[in-house]
Design a protein around this motif. Sequence first.
Motif, mmCIF file in Angstrom:
data_model
loop_
_atom_site.group_PDB
_atom_site.id
_atom_site.type_symbol
_atom_site.label_atom_id
_atom_site.label_comp_id
_atom_site.label_asym_id
_atom_site.label_seq_id
_atom_site.Cartn_x
_atom_site.Cartn_y
_atom_site.Cartn_z
ATOM 1 N N ILE A 133 5.292 -0.283 -0.423
ATOM 2 C CA ILE A 133 4.826 -1.566 -0.490
ATOM 3 C C ILE A 133 3.767 -1.723 -1.322
ATOM 4 C CG2 ILE A 133 3.720 -2.874 1.504
ATOM 5 C CD1 ILE A 133 5.078 -1.040 3.626
ATOM 6 N N SER A 134 3.941 -2.854 -2.099
ATOM 7 C CA SER A 134 2.832 -3.216 -3.007
ATOM 8 C C SER A 134 2.646 -4.782 -3.126
ATOM 9 C CB SER A 134 2.961 -2.900 -4.360
ATOM 10 O OG SER A 134 4.177 -2.844 -5.033
ATOM 11 N N GLY A 135 1.476 -5.324 -3.554
ATOM 12 C CA GLY A 135 1.366 -6.712 -3.685
ATOM 13 C C GLY A 135 -0.135 -7.037 -3.766
ATOM 14 N N GLU A 136 -0.291 -8.422 -3.236
ATOM 15 C CA GLU A 136 -1.554 -8.721 -3.473
ATOM 16 C C GLU A 136 -1.939 -9.937 -2.628
ATOM 17 O OE1 GLU A 136 -2.155 -10.928 -7.473
ATOM 18 O OE2 GLU A 136 -4.282 -11.052 -7.048
ATOM 19 N N ARG A 137 -3.173 -9.821 -1.860
ATOM 20 C CA ARG A 137 -3.743 -10.664 -1.191
ATOM 21 C C ARG A 137 -4.470 -11.640 -1.755
ATOM 22 N NH1 ARG A 137 -5.860 -11.520 4.723
ATOM 23 N NH2 ARG A 137 -7.850 -11.848 4.158
ATOM 24 N N VAL A 151 -0.912 -12.910 3.113
ATOM 25 C CA VAL A 151 0.171 -12.520 2.030
ATOM 26 C C VAL A 151 1.369 -13.165 1.864
ATOM 27 C CG1 VAL A 151 1.179 -10.451 0.755
ATOM 28 C CG2 VAL A 151 -0.961 -10.185 1.948
ATOM 29 N N LYS A 152 1.952 -14.014 0.795
ATOM 30 C CA LYS A 152 3.163 -14.628 0.652
ATOM 31 C C LYS A 152 4.087 -13.665 0.517
ATOM 32 C CE LYS A 152 1.132 -18.712 0.932
ATOM 33 N NZ LYS A 152 1.159 -19.331 2.200
ATOM 34 N N PRO A 153 5.540 -14.164 1.086
ATOM 35 C CA PRO A 153 6.446 -13.022 0.764
ATOM 36 C C PRO A 153 6.703 -12.763 -0.835
ATOM 37 C CG PRO A 153 7.102 -14.762 2.217
ATOM 38 C CD PRO A 153 5.788 -15.018 1.837
ATOM 39 N N GLU A 154 6.323 -14.024 -1.698
ATOM 40 C CA GLU A 154 6.553 -13.687 -3.077
ATOM 41 C C GLU A 154 5.699 -12.881 -3.767
ATOM 42 O OE1 GLU A 154 6.529 -16.342 -1.507
ATOM 43 O OE2 GLU A 154 5.283 -17.915 -2.175
ATOM 44 N N ALA A 155 4.520 -12.538 -3.021
ATOM 45 C CA ALA A 155 3.351 -11.690 -3.802
ATOM 46 C C ALA A 155 3.730 -10.262 -2.929
ATOM 47 C CB ALA A 155 2.126 -12.317 -3.454
ATOM 48 N N LEU A 156 4.673 -9.889 -2.402
ATOM 49 C CA LEU A 156 4.987 -8.642 -1.795
ATOM 50 C C LEU A 156 6.165 -8.036 -2.448
ATOM 51 C CD1 LEU A 156 3.705 -7.237 0.480
ATOM 52 C CD2 LEU A 156 5.496 -8.060 2.058
ATOM 53 N N ASP A 157 5.982 -6.739 -2.603
ATOM 54 C CA ASP A 157 7.178 -5.970 -3.291
ATOM 55 C C ASP A 157 7.472 -4.841 -2.571
ATOM 56 O OD1 ASP A 157 8.763 -6.063 -5.514
ATOM 57 O OD2 ASP A 157 7.527 -4.484 -6.727
ATOM 58 N N GLY A 180 -5.387 6.298 5.049
ATOM 59 C CA GLY A 180 -6.669 5.822 4.362
ATOM 60 C C GLY A 180 -6.082 4.804 3.312
ATOM 61 N N VAL A 181 -4.850 4.401 3.204
ATOM 62 C CA VAL A 181 -4.340 3.224 2.131
ATOM 63 C C VAL A 181 -4.104 2.110 2.677
ATOM 64 C CG1 VAL A 181 -2.800 3.193 0.334
ATOM 65 C CG2 VAL A 181 -3.656 5.230 0.725
ATOM 66 N N TYR A 182 -4.363 0.923 2.208
ATOM 67 C CA TYR A 182 -3.989 -0.296 2.615
ATOM 68 C C TYR A 182 -2.596 -0.720 2.249
ATOM 69 C CZ TYR A 182 -4.391 -5.344 3.829
ATOM 70 O OH TYR A 182 -4.490 -6.593 4.322
ATOM 71 N N PRO A 183 -1.879 -1.268 2.855
ATOM 72 C CA PRO A 183 -2.069 -1.443 4.468
ATOM 73 C C PRO A 183 -1.837 -0.510 5.453
ATOM 74 C CG PRO A 183 0.151 -2.392 3.951
ATOM 75 C CD PRO A 183 -0.472 -1.574 2.620
ATOM 76 N N LEU A 184 -2.558 -0.569 6.617
ATOM 77 C CA LEU A 184 -2.190 0.426 7.525
ATOM 78 C C LEU A 184 -0.848 0.232 8.150
ATOM 79 C CD1 LEU A 184 -5.686 0.618 9.565
ATOM 80 C CD2 LEU A 184 -4.725 2.014 7.768
ATOM 81 N N HIS A 215 -5.435 -6.291 -4.840
ATOM 82 C CA HIS A 215 -3.981 -5.597 -4.713
ATOM 83 C C HIS A 215 -4.005 -4.498 -3.712
ATOM 84 C CE1 HIS A 215 -3.007 -7.657 -8.417
ATOM 85 N NE2 HIS A 215 -4.250 -7.565 -8.917
ATOM 86 N N PHE A 216 -2.672 -4.134 -3.414
ATOM 87 C CA PHE A 216 -2.359 -2.945 -2.743
ATOM 88 C C PHE A 216 -1.257 -2.386 -3.042
ATOM 89 C CE2 PHE A 216 0.457 -5.144 -0.194
ATOM 90 C CZ PHE A 216 0.089 -6.275 0.150
ATOM 91 N N SER A 217 -1.158 -1.058 -2.824
ATOM 92 C CA SER A 217 0.168 -0.378 -3.029
ATOM 93 C C SER A 217 0.190 0.606 -2.347
ATOM 94 C CB SER A 217 -0.103 0.033 -4.781
ATOM 95 O OG SER A 217 1.039 0.706 -5.131
ATOM 96 N N ARG A 218 1.201 1.160 -1.809
ATOM 97 C CA ARG A 218 1.308 2.238 -0.829
ATOM 98 C C ARG A 218 2.496 2.860 -0.720
ATOM 99 N NH1 ARG A 218 -0.690 3.276 5.436
ATOM 100 N NH2 ARG A 218 0.165 5.250 5.473
ATOM 101 N N ILE A 219 2.732 4.018 -0.745
ATOM 102 C CA ILE A 219 4.185 4.809 -0.516
ATOM 103 C C ILE A 219 4.195 5.632 0.789
ATOM 104 C CG2 ILE A 219 3.578 6.928 -1.753
ATOM 105 C CD1 ILE A 219 6.620 6.013 -3.187
ATOM 106 N N ILE A 220 5.193 5.450 1.312
ATOM 107 C CA ILE A 220 5.434 5.859 2.880
ATOM 108 C C ILE A 220 6.749 6.873 2.786
ATOM 109 C CG2 ILE A 220 5.577 5.589 5.273
ATOM 110 C CD1 ILE A 220 4.500 2.422 4.037
ATOM 111 N N GLN A 221 6.303 8.012 3.092
ATOM 112 C CA GLN A 221 7.350 9.055 3.162
ATOM 113 C C GLN A 221 8.107 8.907 4.575
ATOM 114 O OE1 GLN A 221 7.410 12.509 1.292
ATOM 115 N NE2 GLN A 221 9.363 12.338 1.582
#
Lengths: 154, 136
Positions: A85-89, A69-75, A46-50, A109-115
Amino acid sequence: MVYRKLFGVPAWRIRSPFEELERMRNRMDRLIDGFSRGSFETSSAGVYPLINLTEDKENYYVYAELPGVKPEALDIEATANNISISGERKIPPEDEGAKYHRKEREAGHFSRIIQMPGDINPETVDASLTNGILSVKVPKAATEKPKKIVIQGE
Amino acid sequence: MTSAENQELTVRDKTALNQSAEQTRDGAVFTPDVDIFETEREITLLADLPGVKAENLGINLRDDVLTIAGETEDLRKEGQVGIIAEYESGKYYRQFTLSESIDQAKIDAKLNDGVLRLTLPKVAKAAPRRITVKTG
């Protein structure tokens, strides 16, 4: 409606009780399809991005759909066993005189952590963004890789 | 746009297309999210089509019906096993009816970072011409 109607309502958008049933049936079909295809976990965090996560002997692979989403807006950051994965669209504003018929795309904005299922080697994580799809190749830590055991003969 | 800038993106399910006709190939079909706006001179359509390459995107305008159809490729290579599948990829398909005359020759389509930008210039209305009547 103040503006002239330029775009007709596509047929499949018309809501009827049968339509709704049909959609539910399709969803169920796809769900069952997914189960029978393998041991896929179909529930979403339930967290962006899928994301979709796959593995082979050497690596884990994380995929995400990030259109616009541009590569420079992605972390992307990696630790011993997770990837964040975090960034901004961004959706740049259009002409002031533009009148909208539809506005379905969203910015934010989005921010997600994947184990990761096992330990990884954070030093050599490789990420690419092509056609709006992020692919991250995450090498498994040496301890996670299957070892071939040599059977010795006499 | 200030409110949008601070907005947190939320997960939305892809909208699956309800097929009325039989498909010749298997796979899910989704309707892409679009923005459509117009100015005095043109209509612009922006569509999210992640995973679609330019050569796999078809845009067709026939009898005022604009069709966008795109195909995606499976990124998974041989030997990869699925662990988590939160989204599905498949085809994209959506149709729109235009009631404004479009200058077909000047249609422009760009595909960048999985976003299509389609510019549909309106047919220039004939400028009123003043006819001078000569007297003989």
